[in-house]
Design a protein around this motif. Structure first.
Motif, PDB file in Angstrom:
ATOM      1  N   ARG A   6       0.751  -1.261   0.096  1.00  0.00           N
ATOM      2  CA  ARG A   6       0.292   0.302  -0.221  1.00  0.00           C
ATOM      3  C   ARG A   6       0.385   1.380   0.314  1.00  0.00           C
ATOM      4  N   GLN A   7       0.444   2.454  -0.899  1.00  0.00           N
ATOM      5  CA  GLN A   7       1.355   3.224  -0.634  1.00  0.00           C
ATOM      6  C   GLN A   7       0.810   4.456   0.277  1.00  0.00           C
ATOM      7  N   ASP A   8       1.192   5.794  -0.020  1.00  0.00           N
ATOM      8  CA  ASP A   8       0.561   6.741   0.818  1.00  0.00           C
ATOM      9  C   ASP A   8      -0.714   7.873  -0.187  1.00  0.00           C
ATOM     10  N   ALA A   9      -1.386   7.904   0.070  1.00  0.00           N
ATOM     11  CA  ALA A   9      -2.156   8.215  -1.312  1.00  0.00           C
ATOM     12  C   ALA A   9      -2.066   9.722  -1.139  1.00  0.00           C
ATOM     13  N   VAL A  10      -2.048   9.936  -0.862  1.00  0.00           N
ATOM     14  CA  VAL A  10      -2.037  11.830  -0.378  1.00  0.00           C
ATOM     15  C   VAL A  10      -0.383  11.749  -1.258  1.00  0.00           C
ATOM     16  N   ALA A  11       0.663  11.785  -0.932  1.00  0.00           N
ATOM     17  CA  ALA A  11       1.895  11.878  -0.726  1.00  0.00           C
ATOM     18  C   ALA A  11       1.635  11.376  -2.391  1.00  0.00           C
ATOM     19  N   ALA A  12       1.312  10.389  -3.074  1.00  0.00           N
ATOM     20  CA  ALA A  12       1.619   9.746  -4.372  1.00  0.00           C
ATOM     21  C   ALA A  12       0.988  11.303  -5.519  1.00  0.00           C
ATOM     22  N   ALA A  13      -0.242  11.366  -4.727  1.00  0.00           N
ATOM     23  CA  ALA A  13      -1.137  12.584  -5.476  1.00  0.00           C
ATOM     24  C   ALA A  13      -0.179  13.834  -6.092  1.00  0.00           C
ATOM     25  N   ARG A  14       0.277  14.323  -4.769  1.00  0.00           N
ATOM     26  CA  ARG A  14       1.637  15.289  -4.575  1.00  0.00           C
ATOM     27  C   ARG A  14       2.361  14.916  -5.339  1.00  0.00           C
ATOM     28  N   ALA A  15       2.842  13.937  -5.551  1.00  0.00           N
ATOM     29  CA  ALA A  15       4.575  14.340  -6.092  1.00  0.00           C
ATOM     30  C   ALA A  15       3.978  14.357  -7.566  1.00  0.00           C
ATOM     31  N   LEU A  16       2.782  13.730  -8.342  1.00  0.00           N
ATOM     32  CA  LEU A  16       2.248  13.834  -8.976  1.00  0.00           C
ATOM     33  C   LEU A  16       1.633  15.424  -9.567  1.00  0.00           C
ATOM     34  N   GLY A  17       1.599  16.364  -8.033  1.00  0.00           N
ATOM     35  CA  GLY A  17       1.869  17.749  -8.598  1.00  0.00           C
ATOM     36  C   GLY A  17       1.755  18.488  -9.858  1.00  0.00           C
ATOM     37  N   PRO A  18       3.681  18.358 -10.111  1.00  0.00           N
ATOM     38  CA  PRO A  18       4.037  19.176 -11.084  1.00  0.00           C
ATOM     39  C   PRO A  18       4.042  18.353 -12.557  1.00  0.00           C
ATOM     40  N   ALA A  19       3.450  17.539 -12.841  1.00  0.00           N
ATOM     41  CA  ALA A  19       3.198  17.043 -13.717  1.00  0.00           C
ATOM     42  C   ALA A  19       1.626  17.273 -14.175  1.00  0.00           C
ATOM     43  N   ILE A  20       0.508  17.415 -12.877  1.00  0.00           N
ATOM     44  CA  ILE A  20      -0.094  17.597 -13.531  1.00  0.00           C
ATOM     45  C   ILE A  20      -0.800  19.228 -13.995  1.00  0.00           C
ATOM     46  N   ALA A  21       0.023  20.026 -13.334  1.00  0.00           N
ATOM     47  CA  ALA A  21      -0.184  21.154 -14.378  1.00  0.00           C
ATOM     48  C   ALA A  21       0.876  21.326 -15.338  1.00  0.00           C
ATOM     49  N   ALA A  22       1.231  20.997 -15.331  1.00  0.00           N
ATOM     50  CA  ALA A  22       2.168  21.025 -16.259  1.00  0.00           C
ATOM     51  C   ALA A  22       1.471  20.740 -17.919  1.00  0.00           C
ATOM     52  N   ALA A  23       0.072  19.541 -17.705  1.00  0.00           N
ATOM     53  CA  ALA A  23      -0.234  19.121 -18.260  1.00  0.00           C
ATOM     54  C   ALA A  23      -1.749  19.869 -18.691  1.00  0.00           C
ATOM     55  N   ALA A  24      -2.184  20.771 -17.724  1.00  0.00           N
ATOM     56  CA  ALA A  24      -3.001  21.412 -17.505  1.00  0.00           C
ATOM     57  C   ALA A  24      -4.171  21.851 -18.394  1.00  0.00           C
ATOM     58  N   ASP A  25      -2.822  22.812 -19.429  1.00  0.00           N
ATOM     59  CA  ASP A  25      -3.648  23.893 -20.570  1.00  0.00           C
ATOM     60  C   ASP A  25      -3.839  22.838 -21.548  1.00  0.00           C
ATOM     61  N   GLY A  26      -3.102  21.333 -22.121  1.00  0.00           N
ATOM     62  CA  GLY A  26      -3.980  20.943 -22.941  1.00  0.00           C
ATOM     63  C   GLY A  26      -4.865  19.482 -22.593  1.00  0.00           C
ATOM     64  N   VAL A  27      -5.108  19.829 -21.135  1.00  0.00           N
ATOM     65  CA  VAL A  27      -6.046  18.725 -21.007  1.00  0.00           C
ATOM     66  C   VAL A  27      -7.403  19.686 -20.603  1.00  0.00           C
ATOM     67  N   GLU A  28      -7.065  21.002 -20.582  1.00  0.00           N
ATOM     68  CA  GLU A  28      -8.710  22.372 -21.028  1.00  0.00           C
ATOM     69  C   GLU A  28      -8.831  22.144 -23.178  1.00  0.00           C
ATOM     70  N   ALA A  29      -7.894  22.825 -23.613  1.00  0.00           N
ATOM     71  CA  ALA A  29      -7.754  22.598 -25.120  1.00  0.00           C
ATOM     72  C   ALA A  29      -7.874  21.971 -25.823  1.00  0.00           C
ATOM     73  N   THR A  30      -7.706  19.869 -25.380  1.00  0.00           N
ATOM     74  CA  THR A  30      -7.739  18.840 -26.055  1.00  0.00           C
ATOM     75  C   THR A  30      -8.745  17.563 -25.730  1.00  0.00           C
ATOM     76  N   ARG A  31      -9.998  18.345 -23.804  1.00  0.00           N
ATOM     77  CA  ARG A  31     -10.010  17.527 -23.837  1.00  0.00           C
ATOM     78  C   ARG A  31     -10.263  16.080 -23.130  1.00  0.00           C
ATOM     79  N   ARG A  32      -8.940  15.590 -22.818  1.00  0.00           N
ATOM     80  CA  ARG A  32      -8.386  14.463 -22.976  1.00  0.00           C
ATOM     81  C   ARG A  32      -6.750  14.728 -22.378  1.00  0.00           C
ATOM     82  N   ILE A  33      -7.090  13.500 -21.193  1.00  0.00           N
ATOM     83  CA  ILE A  33      -5.491  13.515 -20.037  1.00  0.00           C
ATOM     84  C   ILE A  33      -4.969  12.941 -21.362  1.00  0.00           C
ATOM     85  N   PRO A  34      -3.687  13.183 -21.356  1.00  0.00           N
ATOM     86  CA  PRO A  34      -2.497  12.718 -22.373  1.00  0.00           C
ATOM     87  C   PRO A  34      -2.339  11.505 -22.014  1.00  0.00           C
ATOM     88  N   PRO A  35      -1.666  10.570 -22.293  1.00  0.00           N
ATOM     89  CA  PRO A  35      -1.587   9.231 -22.247  1.00  0.00           C
ATOM     90  C   PRO A  35       0.078   9.139 -20.944  1.00  0.00           C
TER      91      PRO A  35
END
Length: 388
Positions: A6-35
């Motif tokens: 089992r993992q620390d779910a909150v820590a795992a989410a926090r660690a992905l924060g920069p990647a999510i933020a970097a993809a946010a404009d693309g997610v908005e524009a394409t209406r898709r989560i990139p692969p």
């Protein structure tokens, strides 16, 4: 099934924060989560937070789940929405027989998507059901490898199958996603990246073993206190997490803005007494709503049993805490948007997309003021029949 550590779910989410933020404009524009981001979310096991450990899930407590979803939402609400909806659908595993649950979730990248019930009716046939129809609002369907429908059932004699309350039963039918045709219909002002599209199914056969109901939480097969909560209640926890995370991000962005902004003809924003007062009130409102909901979830989790379901009073507390948190988050977001002034109206600002996202969320069924009425009815001994 062998379960990874089992993992620390909150820590795992926090660690992905920069990647999510970097993809946010693309997610908005394409209406898709990139692969690449979808793969990272799977690798962090963020789609398995509510899945039973017996089929390879994390089976975290509801408070941890709330905090993890809010952490993702700080960086992008659409991504957080996809994660919470995927987790909500994974709860169906607790109502399936072990073999069928394993068949669906053996793939570590499984995502189940579906739309809400509508007027569609499945036909009862030998060994299962046949269903055709169109369904809408299938958040996460572009990531899904399994899909479902919630519909009434017509028996061979033409009557609708009743549930335990004598009403037409709503049954959940699950099938591989390739059997559905996705329709690109999600053109909205906010939460664009959820891809909450429509889909159709045509004469799909679903075996009985791949069907169940969400109407009787006490009928769960999976032991564990998490599954004493109703699916509908945990769905509301997910919406509250997205709302709280988006509002948190707007509060943080406003603090940064206020340090530098000097409105025309006025002093620095951070030195304005009304701004100081409003910010403190918004911070307290957000923190109090979050803390109260976490308290409710912890208390109910501690008192839940390994079998059966939480009672009506506890269901009402979950509903009330979630509705209050959602409404509080929307009010906080509105204050931040107003206080930021013209800086909030331009695309690309820390406020504009989040404002659209949280107001799209505010139109979702979990945000309805009617939940306060229902909770009040329970508190006054007038619980609606079948309250979930």
């Amino acid at each position: 099934m062998d379960c990874p550590a089992r993992q620390d779910a909150v820590a795992a989410a926090r660690a992905l924060g920069p990647a999510i933020a970097a993809a946010a404009d693309g997610v908005e524009a394409t209406r898709r989560i990139p692969p690449a981001l979808a793969e990272a979310l799977h690798a962090a096991r963020l789609f398995r937070l509510l899945l039973p450990r017996s089929v390879g899930g994390e089976e975290v407590d509801p408070g941890t789940y709330l905090r993890a979803i809010a952490e993702v939402a700080r960086h992008d609400a659409s991504v957080a929405w996809n994660v919470f909806v995927g987790n909500s659908a994974a709860l169906i595993a607790a109502f399936l027989a072990p073999a069928e649950a394993a068949a669906i979730f053996a793939d570590p990248r499984t995502v189940v998507a579906w739309g809400p019930p509508n007027e569609a009716v499945a036909e009862a046939v030998p060994g299962g059901y046949r269903v055709s129809g169109r369904f809408d609002f299938a958040s996460g369907c572009r990531l899904a490898n399994w899909m479902g429908v919630h519909c009434r059932v017509r028996e061979k004699d033409g009557t609708l199958r009743p549930n335990h309350l004598g009403r037409p039963a709503v049954r959940t039918l699950l099938f591989p996603a390739r059997q559905a045709e996705l329709l690109d219909t999600w053109q909205t002002i906010g939460l664009r990246g959820t891809a909450s599209d429509s889909y159709t199914v045509t004469d799909v056969f679903v075996p009985e073993a791949f069907s169940t109901t969400r109407e009787q939480p006490e009928a769960r097969r999976e032991p564990g206190r998490l599954y004493a909560f109703t699916m509908q209640g945990l769905y509301a926890v997910g919406v509250a997490g997205v709302a709280l995370g988006a509002a948190r991000a707007m509060l943080d962005a406003f603090v940064v803005l206020a340090q530098d902004k000097t409105p025309r003809g006025l002093g620095k924003l951070a030195e304005d007494a009304l701004v100081q007062h409003g910010l403190a009130r918004a911070e307290a409102q957000h923190g109090a709503a979050r803390a109260w909901l976490l308290e409710i979830l912890a208390e109910i989790m501690a008192g839940a049993g390994p079998e059966g379901a939480i009672g009506t009073a506890e269901r009402a507390r979950v509903r009330l805490g979630c509705a209050h948190a959602i409404h509080a988050a929307v009010e906080v977001a509105d204050w931040c948007h107003r206080a930021a002034g013209v800086d909030a109206i331009f695309p690309g600002s820390p406020f504009e997309r989040r404002f659209r996202d949280i107001h799209t969320l505010s139109q979702q069924i979990q945000s309805r003021s009617a939940h306060f009425t229902a909770a009040g009815q329970v508190m006054l001994g007038r619980a609606p029949p079948g309250f979930l």
